[in-house]
Design a protein around this motif. Structure first.
Motif, PDB file in Angstrom:
ATOM      1  N   GLU A  19       1.096  -0.915   0.405  1.00 24.74           N
ATOM      2  CA  GLU A  19       0.096  -0.182   0.047  1.00 24.74           C
ATOM      3  C   GLU A  19       1.074   1.307   0.288  1.00 24.74           C
ATOM      4  O   GLU A  19       0.101   2.059  -0.830  1.00 24.74           O
ATOM      5  N   HIS A  20       1.761   1.475   0.789  1.00 29.21           N
ATOM      6  CA  HIS A  20       3.154   2.318   0.719  1.00 29.21           C
ATOM      7  C   HIS A  20       3.607   2.725  -0.785  1.00 29.21           C
ATOM      8  O   HIS A  20       3.211   3.461  -1.168  1.00 29.21           O
ATOM      9  N   GLU A  21       3.983   1.459  -1.919  1.00 28.88           N
ATOM     10  CA  GLU A  21       3.426   1.577  -3.260  1.00 28.88           C
ATOM     11  C   GLU A  21       2.954   1.988  -3.301  1.00 28.88           C
ATOM     12  O   GLU A  21       3.606   3.561  -4.609  1.00 28.88           O
ATOM     13  N   GLU A  22       1.686   1.919  -3.572  1.00 30.87           N
ATOM     14  CA  GLU A  22       0.925   2.638  -4.168  1.00 30.87           C
ATOM     15  C   GLU A  22       0.489   3.908  -3.987  1.00 30.87           C
ATOM     16  O   GLU A  22       0.331   4.829  -4.333  1.00 30.87           O
ATOM     17  N   LEU A  23       0.411   4.176  -2.488  1.00 32.71           N
ATOM     18  CA  LEU A  23       0.432   5.434  -2.249  1.00 32.71           C
ATOM     19  C   LEU A  23       1.784   6.814  -2.521  1.00 32.71           C
ATOM     20  O   LEU A  23       1.305   7.838  -3.355  1.00 32.71           O
ATOM     21  N   ILE A  24       2.900   5.853  -2.342  1.00 35.34           N
ATOM     22  CA  ILE A  24       3.856   7.007  -3.624  1.00 35.34           C
ATOM     23  C   ILE A  24       3.477   6.953  -4.879  1.00 35.34           C
ATOM     24  O   ILE A  24       4.227   8.492  -5.859  1.00 35.34           O
ATOM     25  N   ASN A  25       3.228   5.687  -5.171  1.00 33.53           N
ATOM     26  CA  ASN A  25       3.328   5.968  -7.169  1.00 33.53           C
ATOM     27  C   ASN A  25       1.971   7.650  -7.325  1.00 33.53           C
ATOM     28  O   ASN A  25       2.100   8.220  -7.922  1.00 33.53           O
ATOM     29  N   ALA A  26       0.520   6.735  -6.400  1.00 33.42           N
ATOM     30  CA  ALA A  26      -0.276   7.582  -6.497  1.00 33.42           C
ATOM     31  C   ALA A  26       0.271   9.415  -6.264  1.00 33.42           C
ATOM     32  O   ALA A  26       0.064  10.215  -7.241  1.00 33.42           O
ATOM     33  N   THR A  27       1.076   9.268  -5.268  1.00 33.21           N
ATOM     34  CA  THR A  27       1.443  10.671  -4.764  1.00 33.21           C
ATOM     35  C   THR A  27       2.456  10.876  -5.846  1.00 33.21           C
ATOM     36  O   THR A  27       2.517  13.162  -6.680  1.00 33.21           O
ATOM     37  N   GLY A  28       3.212  10.949  -6.719  1.00 28.29           N
ATOM     38  CA  GLY A  28       4.140  11.391  -8.273  1.00 28.29           C
ATOM     39  C   GLY A  28       3.366  11.686  -8.703  1.00 28.29           C
ATOM     40  O   GLY A  28       3.259  12.835  -9.424  1.00 28.29           O
ATOM     41  N   LEU A  29       2.236  11.266  -9.499  1.00 22.92           N
ATOM     42  CA  LEU A  29       1.340  11.964 -10.254  1.00 22.92           C
ATOM     43  C   LEU A  29       1.158  13.295  -9.681  1.00 22.92           C
ATOM     44  O   LEU A  29       0.612  13.596 -10.671  1.00 22.92           O
ATOM     45  N   LEU A  30       0.150  12.902  -8.598  1.00 25.81           N
ATOM     46  CA  LEU A  30      -0.600  13.993  -8.238  1.00 25.81           C
ATOM     47  C   LEU A  30       0.476  15.761  -8.065  1.00 25.81           C
ATOM     48  O   LEU A  30       0.332  16.384  -8.229  1.00 25.81           O
ATOM     49  N   ARG A  31       1.962  15.247  -7.429  1.00 26.39           N
ATOM     50  CA  ARG A  31       2.954  16.402  -7.486  1.00 26.39           C
ATOM     51  C   ARG A  31       3.512  16.823  -9.074  1.00 26.39           C
ATOM     52  O   ARG A  31       2.899  18.184  -8.716  1.00 26.39           O
ATOM     53  N   ARG A  32       3.424  15.748 -10.055  1.00 22.03           N
ATOM     54  CA  ARG A  32       3.342  17.207 -11.147  1.00 22.03           C
ATOM     55  C   ARG A  32       2.247  17.696 -11.628  1.00 22.03           C
ATOM     56  O   ARG A  32       2.312  18.772 -12.580  1.00 22.03           O
ATOM     57  N   VAL A  46      -6.470  14.241  -5.995  1.00 23.32           N
ATOM     58  CA  VAL A  46      -6.792  13.955  -4.262  1.00 23.32           C
ATOM     59  C   VAL A  46      -6.662  12.965  -3.903  1.00 23.32           C
ATOM     60  O   VAL A  46      -7.351  12.694  -2.547  1.00 23.32           O
ATOM     61  N   ASP A  47      -8.392  12.868  -4.543  1.00 27.38           N
ATOM     62  CA  ASP A  47      -9.414  11.954  -4.298  1.00 27.38           C
ATOM     63  C   ASP A  47      -8.622  10.808  -4.521  1.00 27.38           C
ATOM     64  O   ASP A  47      -9.131   9.717  -3.475  1.00 27.38           O
ATOM     65  N   GLU A  48      -8.269   9.996  -5.319  1.00 31.63           N
ATOM     66  CA  GLU A  48      -7.432   8.615  -5.311  1.00 31.63           C
ATOM     67  C   GLU A  48      -6.424   8.667  -4.453  1.00 31.63           C
ATOM     68  O   GLU A  48      -6.810   7.645  -3.627  1.00 31.63           O
ATOM     69  N   VAL A  49      -5.352   9.742  -3.754  1.00 28.54           N
ATOM     70  CA  VAL A  49      -4.524   9.861  -2.744  1.00 28.54           C
ATOM     71  C   VAL A  49      -5.994   9.278  -1.435  1.00 28.54           C
ATOM     72  O   VAL A  49      -5.393   8.212  -0.730  1.00 28.54           O
ATOM     73  N   ALA A  50      -6.671   9.594  -1.291  1.00 29.51           N
ATOM     74  CA  ALA A  50      -7.227   9.905  -0.075  1.00 29.51           C
ATOM     75  C   ALA A  50      -8.344   8.454   0.343  1.00 29.51           C
ATOM     76  O   ALA A  50      -7.628   7.998   0.949  1.00 29.51           O
ATOM     77  N   THR A  51      -8.218   8.154  -1.660  1.00 23.83           N
ATOM     78  CA  THR A  51      -8.969   6.850  -1.002  1.00 23.83           C
ATOM     79  C   THR A  51      -8.126   5.327  -0.955  1.00 23.83           C
ATOM     80  O   THR A  51      -8.442   4.304  -0.334  1.00 23.83           O
ATOM     81  N   LEU A  52      -7.090   5.934  -1.151  1.00 27.78           N
ATOM     82  CA  LEU A  52      -5.901   4.056  -0.939  1.00 27.78           C
ATOM     83  C   LEU A  52      -5.274   4.856   0.669  1.00 27.78           C
ATOM     84  O   LEU A  52      -5.317   3.896   1.303  1.00 27.78           O
ATOM     85  N   LEU A  53      -5.125   6.461   1.171  1.00 30.64           N
ATOM     86  CA  LEU A  53      -4.611   6.047   2.425  1.00 30.64           C
ATOM     87  C   LEU A  53      -5.900   6.300   3.813  1.00 30.64           C
ATOM     88  O   LEU A  53      -5.005   5.835   4.300  1.00 30.64           O
ATOM     89  N   ALA A  54      -7.336   6.452   3.468  1.00 35.42           N
ATOM     90  CA  ALA A  54      -7.784   6.262   4.420  1.00 35.42           C
ATOM     91  C   ALA A  54      -8.060   5.536   5.475  1.00 35.42           C
ATOM     92  O   ALA A  54      -8.023   5.220   6.248  1.00 35.42           O
ATOM     93  N   PRO A  55      -8.053   4.221   4.187  1.00 32.93           N
ATOM     94  CA  PRO A  55      -8.037   2.524   5.028  1.00 32.93           C
ATOM     95  C   PRO A  55      -6.876   2.479   5.273  1.00 32.93           C
ATOM     96  O   PRO A  55      -6.883   1.429   5.959  1.00 32.93           O
ATOM     97  N   HIS A  56      -5.906   2.531   4.493  1.00 28.39           N
ATOM     98  CA  HIS A  56      -4.511   2.377   4.455  1.00 28.39           C
ATOM     99  C   HIS A  56      -4.395   2.555   6.586  1.00 28.39           C
ATOM    100  O   HIS A  56      -3.760   1.842   7.386  1.00 28.39           O
TER     101      HIS A  56
END
Length: 156
Positions: A19-32, A46-56
């Motif tokens: 899940e950490h790896e998924e979060l890092i990848n999604a956050t990279g897209l967010l940064r760009r 942000v919504d995608e990252v939040a959907t990964l982050l909250a349950p994690h």
């Protein structure tokens, strides 16, 4: 990210690491997207990252953190990780509200947080917890955070 101690062989730690790896990848897209001022795309990401982050983070706190808190030596460290979870949520909400300049800070804070878990807490849990403890981590996590419990993106 840690790969030396074998803690990924524990199902829950392996899950959290993936899940950490998924979060890092999604956050990279967010940064760009934030870097080029793509506001609509930032909101979606942000919504995608939040959907990964909250349950994690909910899963970590409900299971692993709960069981490790029984050892008073872990309490300050876990408390600081929980505060970081809250800070990450706050940064995401501010990003979603248009503060695109926070994307790099979110990414740096997320990376730092993950390093603290993967290089500190996870290896320590491997040496501290036993089979019954891990069964309890699994049960507490499943009871508190069903697999489909991700909050709707509008919750931010």
């Amino acid at each position: 990210m840690c790969s030396y101690c074998g803690c990924r062989s524990i199902d829950m730690i392996g899950r959290f690491t993936a899940e950490h790896e998924e979060l890092i990848n999604a956050t990279g897209l967010l940064r760009r997207a934030a870097a080029v001022g793509a506001t609509d795309e930032v909101v979606e990401l942000v919504d995608e990252v939040a959907t990964l982050l909250a349950p994690h983070t909910d899963a970590e706190e409900a299971g692993l953190f709960t069981v490790l808190r029984r050892d008073e030596d872990f309490i300050p460290y876990i408390d600081s990780l929980c505060r970081e979870h809250a800070t990450l949520d706050e940064l995401l909400a501010r990003l979603r509200a248009g503060k695109l300049d926070l994307a790099d800070r979110f990414y740096a804070d997320l990376r730092s947080h993950i390093e603290r878990e993967e290089d500190g807490l996870f290896p320590a849990s491997l040496t501290t917890l036993r089979g019954d403890d891990w069964d309890e981590v699994d049960a507490l996590t499943a009871a508190a955070v069903p697999a489909t419990s991700a909050p709707p993106p509008a919750a931010l």
